[in-house]
Design a protein around this motif. Structure first.
Motif, PDB file in Angstrom:
ATOM      1  N   PRO A   1       0.810  -1.230   0.000  1.00 33.98           N
ATOM      2  CA  PRO A   1       0.000   0.000   0.000  1.00 33.98           C
ATOM      3  C   PRO A   1       0.838   1.274   0.000  1.00 33.98           C
ATOM      4  CG  PRO A   1      -0.826  -1.587   1.621  1.00 33.98           C
ATOM      5  CD  PRO A   1       0.480  -2.117   1.129  1.00 33.98           C
ATOM      6  N   GLU A   2       2.097   1.151   0.437  1.00 29.00           N
ATOM      7  CA  GLU A   2       2.959   2.327   0.465  1.00 29.00           C
ATOM      8  C   GLU A   2       3.341   2.782  -0.941  1.00 29.00           C
ATOM      9  OE1 GLU A   2       7.153   3.766   2.595  1.00 29.00           O
ATOM     10  OE2 GLU A   2       6.343   1.756   2.938  1.00 29.00           O
ATOM     11  N   TYR A   3       3.275   1.824  -1.903  1.00 30.99           N
ATOM     12  CA  TYR A   3       3.648   2.133  -3.275  1.00 30.99           C
ATOM     13  C   TYR A   3       2.484   1.801  -4.207  1.00 30.99           C
ATOM     14  CZ  TYR A   3       8.134   1.486  -0.908  1.00 30.99           C
ATOM     15  OH  TYR A   3       9.168   1.526  -0.019  1.00 30.99           O
ATOM     16  N   PRO A   4       1.449   2.615  -4.237  1.00 32.89           N
ATOM     17  CA  PRO A   4       0.274   2.299  -5.064  1.00 32.89           C
ATOM     18  C   PRO A   4       0.646   2.218  -6.538  1.00 32.89           C
ATOM     19  CG  PRO A   4       0.181   4.560  -4.241  1.00 32.89           C
ATOM     20  CD  PRO A   4       1.303   3.904  -3.524  1.00 32.89           C
ATOM     21  N   GLY A   5       0.144   1.187  -7.196  1.00 38.54           N
ATOM     22  CA  GLY A   5       0.427   0.997  -8.604  1.00 38.54           C
ATOM     23  C   GLY A   5       1.649   0.161  -8.894  1.00 38.54           C
ATOM     24  N   ALA A   6       2.491  -0.060  -7.875  1.00 41.09           N
ATOM     25  CA  ALA A   6       3.687  -0.873  -8.073  1.00 41.09           C
ATOM     26  C   ALA A   6       3.390  -2.316  -7.682  1.00 41.09           C
ATOM     27  CB  ALA A   6       4.840  -0.331  -7.236  1.00 41.09           C
ATOM     28  N   PRO A   7       3.935  -3.298  -8.416  1.00 39.99           N
ATOM     29  CA  PRO A   7       3.693  -4.694  -8.047  1.00 39.99           C
ATOM     30  C   PRO A   7       4.369  -5.040  -6.736  1.00 39.99           C
ATOM     31  CG  PRO A   7       5.325  -4.549  -9.802  1.00 39.99           C
ATOM     32  CD  PRO A   7       4.787  -3.172  -9.608  1.00 39.99           C
ATOM     33  N   GLY A   8       3.897  -6.107  -6.110  1.00 41.76           N
ATOM     34  CA  GLY A   8       4.482  -6.548  -4.855  1.00 41.76           C
ATOM     35  C   GLY A   8       5.850  -7.175  -5.047  1.00 41.76           C
ATOM     36  N   TYR A   9       6.589  -7.274  -3.952  1.00 44.58           N
ATOM     37  CA  TYR A   9       7.925  -7.854  -3.983  1.00 44.58           C
ATOM     38  C   TYR A   9       7.850  -9.300  -4.465  1.00 44.58           C
ATOM     39  CZ  TYR A   9      12.483  -9.465  -2.379  1.00 44.58           C
ATOM     40  OH  TYR A   9      13.745 -10.019  -2.325  1.00 44.58           O
ATOM     41  N   TYR A  10       8.812  -9.691  -5.291  1.00 53.40           N
ATOM     42  CA  TYR A  10       8.789 -10.968  -5.991  1.00 53.40           C
ATOM     43  C   TYR A  10      10.138 -11.637  -5.769  1.00 53.40           C
ATOM     44  CZ  TYR A  10       8.271 -13.951 -10.274  1.00 53.40           C
ATOM     45  OH  TYR A  10       8.188 -14.977 -11.180  1.00 53.40           O
ATOM     46  N   TRP A  11      10.124 -12.916  -5.332  1.00 53.52           N
ATOM     47  CA  TRP A  11      11.394 -13.609  -5.197  1.00 53.52           C
ATOM     48  C   TRP A  11      11.266 -15.056  -5.621  1.00 53.52           C
ATOM     49  CZ3 TRP A  11      11.869 -17.168  -0.923  1.00 53.52           C
ATOM     50  CH2 TRP A  11      10.896 -17.022   0.072  1.00 53.52           C
ATOM     51  N   VAL A  12      12.403 -15.599  -6.051  1.00 46.83           N
ATOM     52  CA  VAL A  12      12.487 -16.951  -6.579  1.00 46.83           C
ATOM     53  C   VAL A  12      13.604 -17.680  -5.860  1.00 46.83           C
ATOM     54  CG1 VAL A  12      13.036 -18.338  -8.630  1.00 46.83           C
ATOM     55  CG2 VAL A  12      11.585 -16.303  -8.849  1.00 46.83           C
ATOM     56  N   VAL A  13      13.364 -18.934  -5.533  1.00 47.66           N
ATOM     57  CA  VAL A  13      14.407 -19.794  -4.986  1.00 47.66           C
ATOM     58  C   VAL A  13      14.562 -21.005  -5.894  1.00 47.66           C
ATOM     59  CG1 VAL A  13      15.106 -21.283  -3.075  1.00 47.66           C
ATOM     60  CG2 VAL A  13      14.040 -19.069  -2.617  1.00 47.66           C
ATOM     61  N   GLU A  14      15.788 -21.273  -6.301  1.00 49.66           N
ATOM     62  CA  GLU A  14      16.085 -22.418  -7.149  1.00 49.66           C
ATOM     63  C   GLU A  14      16.677 -23.535  -6.292  1.00 49.66           C
ATOM     64  OE1 GLU A  14      19.655 -23.050 -10.106  1.00 49.66           O
ATOM     65  OE2 GLU A  14      18.133 -21.777 -11.048  1.00 49.66           O
ATOM     66  N   THR A  15      16.075 -24.724  -6.337  1.00 47.53           N
ATOM     67  CA  THR A  15      16.514 -25.819  -5.476  1.00 47.53           C
ATOM     68  C   THR A  15      15.998 -27.134  -6.034  1.00 47.53           C
ATOM     69  OG1 THR A  15      16.490 -26.668  -3.198  1.00 47.53           O
ATOM     70  CG2 THR A  15      14.486 -25.605  -3.987  1.00 47.53           C
ATOM     71  N   ASP A  16      16.491 -28.252  -5.492  1.00 41.75           N
ATOM     72  CA  ASP A  16      15.941 -29.562  -5.822  1.00 41.75           C
ATOM     73  C   ASP A  16      15.404 -30.272  -4.585  1.00 41.75           C
ATOM     74  OD1 ASP A  16      18.241 -30.197  -4.485  1.00 41.75           O
ATOM     75  OD2 ASP A  16      19.141 -31.401  -6.075  1.00 41.75           O
ATOM     76  N   LEU A  17      15.289 -29.560  -3.459  1.00 42.96           N
ATOM     77  CA  LEU A  17      14.820 -30.153  -2.217  1.00 42.96           C
ATOM     78  C   LEU A  17      13.316 -30.398  -2.270  1.00 42.96           C
ATOM     79  CD1 LEU A  17      16.853 -27.906   0.221  1.00 42.96           C
ATOM     80  CD2 LEU A  17      17.328 -30.287  -0.348  1.00 42.96           C
ATOM     81  N   ARG A  18      12.883 -31.484  -1.703  1.00 44.62           N
ATOM     82  CA  ARG A  18      11.455 -31.804  -1.709  1.00 44.62           C
ATOM     83  C   ARG A  18      10.741 -31.231  -0.490  1.00 44.62           C
ATOM     84  NH1 ARG A  18      10.599 -32.861  -6.764  1.00 44.62           N
ATOM     85  NH2 ARG A  18       8.631 -33.885  -6.256  1.00 44.62           N
TER      86      ARG A  18
END
Length: 528
Positions: free
Chosen positions: A114-131
């Protein structure tokens, strides 16, 4: 510059917090699975554990879980061309069925801020092979305290028996059980704040906005077992009679001298709560630190040209865990700060007080260089930074010299082309590939590639809410990352921070250690 401790406590470990420990259905920790497939050859599901453990004062550990998608986060797994959605099991897991064995990507996108109207939310990716993946931690304090939502929430301090205040002294308000830490640096134009030579604090009104691992500032409730301490850190020059040709001549030392346990009623959101106490001088402890500062500044020189001026901080803090490290705020015991010319190596002598009965003393060292860059569209001067951090528990350090445990990654490239910090690059495409070479010193356990915008972000009132911010992070054990669609926008300007860390693992359990290291390299500005 604000004190060092909370930056470590709140380090972007939030984006690298997956630890591959298997948790049982009641949220207890366990061991990782031995196989990716069962006896029928069907791939086992990927499970994202959601339980956090909390260690309150004078109480047993409490486990708490909630659906991470309940607040609007979108969590998926991508394997090859397939996307898999998970379902919360109502107990302690988000379960993803059908994910093939092998490496995959966990994508986590938060709802818009809400502090940044119009901007997408924070996005992160983790690369792994753990189940079995784990995003929880062991936290100091109790789960789900009531939070302050009103800007009118305050604590009014009245504390006697104070060693006379001198300009430059600092104070900290700290609660282990509510996991709250608040820095007080007079003068701040607050009602009742101390002035030179005061021997008591009389009605100092503090707006309640704390550093914390919670979702907001915890309201202190002594009836729930919450503690609240006020510490007084005295300032002094590091050197008694330095020459102006000594780069350390301007260095300051803050050391905890006295502390006051406070009594107060339960805080009420929107109200001013009185808190009283008396200072008691803390028992003194001595520490000698052999700081190899030239190695830190030399590491920075590999990324930013001619770092003739750097900031270096050495901070000693109290880690809150009792029988192992836990995640929480760290009250400062002593801190040395020097900025300006590159400081040479020095043996530092610290004498400080330590009133806290629980935890482990941890030494944090950080050197940082702020580098000016020119925004290619506006002509404004912005500052990006490279940094090297090393963390040691005093028990593990054992009097050894303090040196960088890991230096910066090298040869950062976008689509095979270098992008040094003073250069610009246009037209990298929607999904560029970032590659880099491992650090020359230290073997990284994890890398994090962060995309940061260098354009101003406006708030709801049309004013600048942030001039630079991280919008995306990719966590990996490898040295090549391809950005997914939807991160870069046409016309926007970005730069990268590529971070390397020691002591953060995807394949370990809930306990972690402050015996680690961290470095951050930066690139020039680029556009899609």
């Amino acid at each position: 510059m604000p004190p060092l401790a909370p930056r470590y406590a709140l380090a972007l470990a939030l984006a690298v917090s997956l630890a591959g420990a298997c948790a049982s259905d009641d949220g207890e920790g366990g061991s990782a699975t031995d196989s990716d497939s069962d006896s029928t050859g069907v791939d086992e599901p990927v499970r994202l554990a959601t339980a956090d453990d909390y260690r309150p004062l004078a109480g047993a550990m409490v486990s708490f879980s909630k659906d991470p998608t309940a607040d609007g986060a979108v969590i998926t797994i991508k394997s090859g061309d397939e996307t898999f959605e998970g379902a919360y099991d109502g107990k302690a897991w988000v379960v993803f069925d059908g994910v093939p064995a092998g490496t995959f990507q966990l994508h986590w996108r938060n709802p818009p801020d809400p502090e940044y109207p119009g901007a997408p939310g924070y996005y992160w990716v983790v690369e792994t092979d753990l189940r079995d993946l784990y995003t929880g931690r062991v936290y100091s304090g109790r789960p789900e305290p009531a939070l302050a939502t009103s800007e009118e929430t305050r604590v009014e301090l009245s504390v006697d028996a104070m060693t006379p205040y001198e300009y430059g002294d600092r104070f900290e308000l700290y609660s282990y059980n509510a996991d709250a830490l608040l820095y007080l640096d007079p003068p701040e134009d607050l009602v009742g704040e101390p002035v030179d030579f005061d021997e008591a604090i009389d009605g100092w009104q503090i707006p309640w906005s704390t550093y914390t691992s919670r979702d907001g500032s915890s309201l202190i409730d002594p009836g729930a077992g919450d503690d609240l301490w006020l510490t007084h850190l005295q300032i002094s020059p590091l050197l008694d009679d330095p020459g102006y040709d000594d780069p350390w001549f301007s260095a300051s030392l803050w050391r905890l001298h006295e502390a006051a346990p406070l009594t107060l009623p339960a805080m009420i959101d929107g109200a001013t709560t009185p808190a009283q106490g008396s200072f008691v001088v803390a028992p003194e402890v001595s520490l000698v630190v052999d700081l190899r500062a030239t190695q830190f500044s030399g590491a920075l020189a590999a990324n930013v040209p001619n770092p003739e001026q750097v900031e270096c901080d050495v901070s000693l803090a109290r880690e809150p865990g009792e029988d192992g490290p836990v995640y929480g705020m760290l009250p400062t015991l002593a801190e040395i700060s020097v900025s300006g010319a590159v400081p040479p190596d020095r043996v530092l002598e610290l004498v400080y007080g330590d009133p806290f009965p629980v935890g482990e003393e941890v030494l944090f060292t950080r050197c940082i260089h702020w580098h000016p860059v020119v925004h290619p569209a506006t002509g404004d001067t912005k500052y990006v930074y490279a940094q090297v951090e090393t963390d040691w528990s005093l028990a593990a350090l054992g009097g050894a010299p303090v040196e960088p445990r890991i230096t910066l990654v090298r040869d950062v490239m976008i689509n095979g082309a270098p992008l040094p910090v003073d250069a610009t690059m246009d037209g990298v495409g929607e999904t560029p590939t970032i590659t880099f070479t491992p650090p020359a010193t230290g073997a990284a356990d994890l890398y994090s590639v962060r995309v940061r915008t260098i354009d101003d972000t406006l708030g709801g009132d049309g004013t600048v809410a942030a001039s630079q911010r991280t919008i995306f992070s990719y966590v990996t054990e490898g040295t090549s990352v391809t950005l997914p669609p939807g991160v870069l926008e046409p016309g926007a300007h970005y730069y990268l921070q590529v971070n390397a860390s020691i002591g953060s693992h995807l394949g370990e359990g809930r306990f972690y250690t402050y015996d680690g290291g961290y470095s951050s390299a930066v690139t020039g500005i680029f556009t899609r």
